[in-house]
Design a protein around this motif. Structure first.
Motif, short mmCIF file in Angstrom:
data_model
loop_
_atom_site.label_atom_id
_atom_site.label_comp_id
_atom_site.label_asym_id
_atom_site.label_seq_id
_atom_site.Cartn_x
_atom_site.Cartn_y
_atom_site.Cartn_z
N CYS A 125 11.32 -8.72 52.32
CA CYS A 125 10.50 -7.72 51.62
C CYS A 125 10.34 -8.12 50.17
O CYS A 125 10.83 -7.44 49.26
N LYS A 126 9.70 -9.23 49.96
CA LYS A 126 9.47 -9.70 48.60
C LYS A 126 8.67 -8.66 47.81
O LYS A 126 8.02 -7.79 48.38
N GLN A 127 8.76 -8.75 46.50
CA GLN A 127 8.13 -7.77 45.63
C GLN A 127 6.68 -7.52 46.03
O GLN A 127 5.90 -8.46 46.23
N GLY A 128 6.33 -6.25 46.20
CA GLY A 128 4.97 -5.89 46.57
C GLY A 128 4.69 -5.85 48.05
O GLY A 128 3.57 -5.56 48.46
N THR A 129 5.70 -6.13 48.88
CA THR A 129 5.47 -6.15 50.33
C THR A 129 6.17 -5.01 51.06
O THR A 129 6.23 -5.01 52.29
N ALA A 130 6.72 -4.03 50.32
CA ALA A 130 7.37 -2.88 50.96
C ALA A 130 7.05 -1.61 50.19
O ALA A 130 7.06 -1.60 48.95
N GLU A 131 6.75 -0.55 50.90
CA GLU A 131 6.53 0.75 50.29
C GLU A 131 7.03 1.83 51.23
O GLU A 131 7.32 1.57 52.40
N VAL A 132 7.17 3.05 50.72
CA VAL A 132 7.70 4.16 51.49
C VAL A 132 6.69 5.29 51.51
O VAL A 132 6.08 5.61 50.49
N VAL A 133 6.50 5.88 52.69
CA VAL A 133 5.59 7.01 52.87
C VAL A 133 6.35 8.15 53.53
O VAL A 133 6.97 7.95 54.59
N VAL A 134 6.32 9.35 52.93
CA VAL A 134 7.00 10.51 53.50
C VAL A 134 6.01 11.30 54.34
O VAL A 134 4.85 11.50 53.96
N SER A 135 6.46 11.78 55.51
CA SER A 135 5.58 12.58 56.36
C SER A 135 5.22 13.88 55.65
O SER A 135 5.97 14.39 54.82
N SER A 136 4.07 14.43 55.98
CA SER A 136 3.58 15.63 55.31
C SER A 136 4.44 16.86 55.58
O SER A 136 4.41 17.83 54.82
N ASP A 137 5.25 16.83 56.66
CA ASP A 137 6.09 17.99 56.99
C ASP A 137 7.54 17.81 56.57
O ASP A 137 8.41 18.61 56.92
N ASN A 138 7.82 16.76 55.79
CA ASN A 138 9.17 16.52 55.24
C ASN A 138 10.24 16.26 56.29
O ASN A 138 11.43 16.40 56.02
N THR A 139 9.86 15.85 57.47
CA THR A 139 10.87 15.61 58.51
C THR A 139 11.26 14.14 58.64
O THR A 139 12.26 13.83 59.28
N PHE A 149 10.38 9.72 57.06
CA PHE A 149 9.65 8.83 56.17
C PHE A 149 9.55 7.45 56.81
O PHE A 149 10.37 7.08 57.65
N TRP A 150 8.51 6.73 56.43
CA TRP A 150 8.28 5.38 56.91
C TRP A 150 8.56 4.38 55.81
O TRP A 150 8.23 4.62 54.64
N VAL A 151 9.14 3.25 56.16
CA VAL A 151 9.16 2.09 55.29
C VAL A 151 8.10 1.13 55.83
O VAL A 151 8.14 0.74 57.00
N VAL A 152 7.15 0.77 55.00
CA VAL A 152 6.01 -0.04 55.42
C VAL A 152 6.14 -1.43 54.80
O VAL A 152 6.15 -1.58 53.59
N TYR A 153 6.29 -2.44 55.66
CA TYR A 153 6.38 -3.82 55.21
C TYR A 153 5.07 -4.56 55.50
O TYR A 153 4.31 -4.17 56.37
N SER A 154 4.86 -5.65 54.79
CA SER A 154 3.67 -6.46 55.10
C SER A 154 4.01 -7.92 55.36
O SER A 154 3.11 -8.71 55.64
N ASP A 155 5.29 -8.29 55.25
CA ASP A 155 5.66 -9.70 55.49
C ASP A 155 7.14 -9.77 55.85
O ASP A 155 7.98 -10.05 55.00
N ASP A 185 6.97 -5.99 63.45
CA ASP A 185 5.62 -5.45 63.50
C ASP A 185 5.08 -5.65 64.90
O ASP A 185 5.72 -6.23 65.76
N TYR A 186 3.85 -5.16 65.14
CA TYR A 186 3.18 -5.40 66.42
C TYR A 186 2.03 -6.37 66.25
O TYR A 186 1.68 -7.09 67.15
N THR A 187 1.42 -6.38 65.10
CA THR A 187 0.17 -7.13 64.93
C THR A 187 0.30 -8.27 63.93
O THR A 187 -0.69 -8.83 63.51
N ARG A 188 1.55 -8.58 63.52
CA ARG A 188 1.79 -9.59 62.50
C ARG A 188 1.14 -9.20 61.20
O ARG A 188 0.90 -10.01 60.32
N GLY A 189 0.84 -7.92 61.02
CA GLY A 189 0.26 -7.41 59.79
C GLY A 189 1.17 -6.37 59.19
O GLY A 189 2.18 -6.67 58.60
N GLU A 190 0.83 -5.11 59.41
CA GLU A 190 1.61 -4.03 58.81
C GLU A 190 2.85 -3.72 59.65
O GLU A 190 2.78 -3.59 60.86
N VAL A 191 3.98 -3.58 58.99
CA VAL A 191 5.25 -3.30 59.66
C VAL A 191 5.73 -1.93 59.23
O VAL A 191 5.70 -1.59 58.07
N ARG A 192 6.21 -1.11 60.17
CA ARG A 192 6.72 0.20 59.83
C ARG A 192 8.04 0.46 60.54
O ARG A 192 8.21 0.10 61.69
#
Length: 209
Positions: A44-58, A60-66, A192-199
């Motif tokens: 997860c090199k710099q800029g390749t990971a972010e976090v998204v919280v679900s709208s109902d607060n139950t 969260f996702w960690v989203v990787y790109s590499d 990942d599934y598509t060699r693109g976005e990882v969650r």
């Protein structure tokens, strides 16, 4: 064919009802946010990971790109193992605390006969000892999507101390060993599934202080 299968699998994974996670008490209604304090690791090199919280607060996702480990022909020597260490500040409403009840990791693997791989993860609060490491082994030949869910028994969930700011450390790794596989072939594991976005998906367990 792989892309169609991947899309279907992701649709199932990310539409699972959050109620499958442990729910100790009512989920806070005030918005929960997550700040990524530090990111370290070859997965997860710099800029390749972010976090998204679900709208109902139950959850969260960690989203990787590499995030891909590989071994064999054409693979750099250092690529046999990839890891990611995240330090997360979970911003929660006053009067609540949380633990991690469940985590789901998903990916794709292609391992030649004779090759092996594994995926591992642990998470713990700042200042506490590390949790047990969950590890899943793969053995070639393998050519498929994979999805692994780690569940913690309700009584064993570790909660952040009430009234204290304790960041959550999330550590994961992928490893591929070529073993006795064909030296002219390549094997890999990717989260990942598509060699693109990882969650990866983490379910909260909430408790009132």
């Amino acid at each position: 064919m792989r892309k169609a299968t991947a899309a279907a699998a992701l649709a199932v994974l990310f539409t699972l009802s959050p109620t499958t996670a442990h729910a100790a008490e009512a989920v806070p209604s005030e918005r929960v946010t997550v700040d990524v304090v530090t990111v370290n690791g070859s997965g997860c090199k710099q800029g390749t990971a972010e976090v998204v919280v679900s709208s109902d607060n139950t959850s969260f996702w960690v989203v990787y790109s590499d995030y891909l480990a590989q071994a064999g022909k054409g693979a750099p020597a250092a690529d046999f193992r990839k890891n990611c260490q995240l330090n997360l500040q979970i911003n929660i409403p006053q009067g609540f605390t949380y633990g991690i009840a469940e985590a789901t990791y998903a990916g794709y693997g292609y391992l030649q006969r004779g090759a092996t791989g594994y995926q591992s993860v642990n998470y713990y609060f700042q200042g506490q000892s590390e949790t047990n490491t969950w590890k899943h082994n793969f053995t070639g030949p393998f050519d498929d999507n994979w999805s692994i869910t780690h569940r913690t028994e309700f009584a064993d969930i570790v909660y952040a101390p009430c009234g204290e700011k304790k960041n959550l450390n999330v550590n994961s790794s992928l490893r591929v060993d070529k073993g006795t596989s064909d030296a002219n072939a390549n094997s890999f594991l990717a989260m990942d599934y598509t060699r693109g976005e990882v969650r990866t998906l983490y379910h909260f367990s909430w408790k009132r202080c």
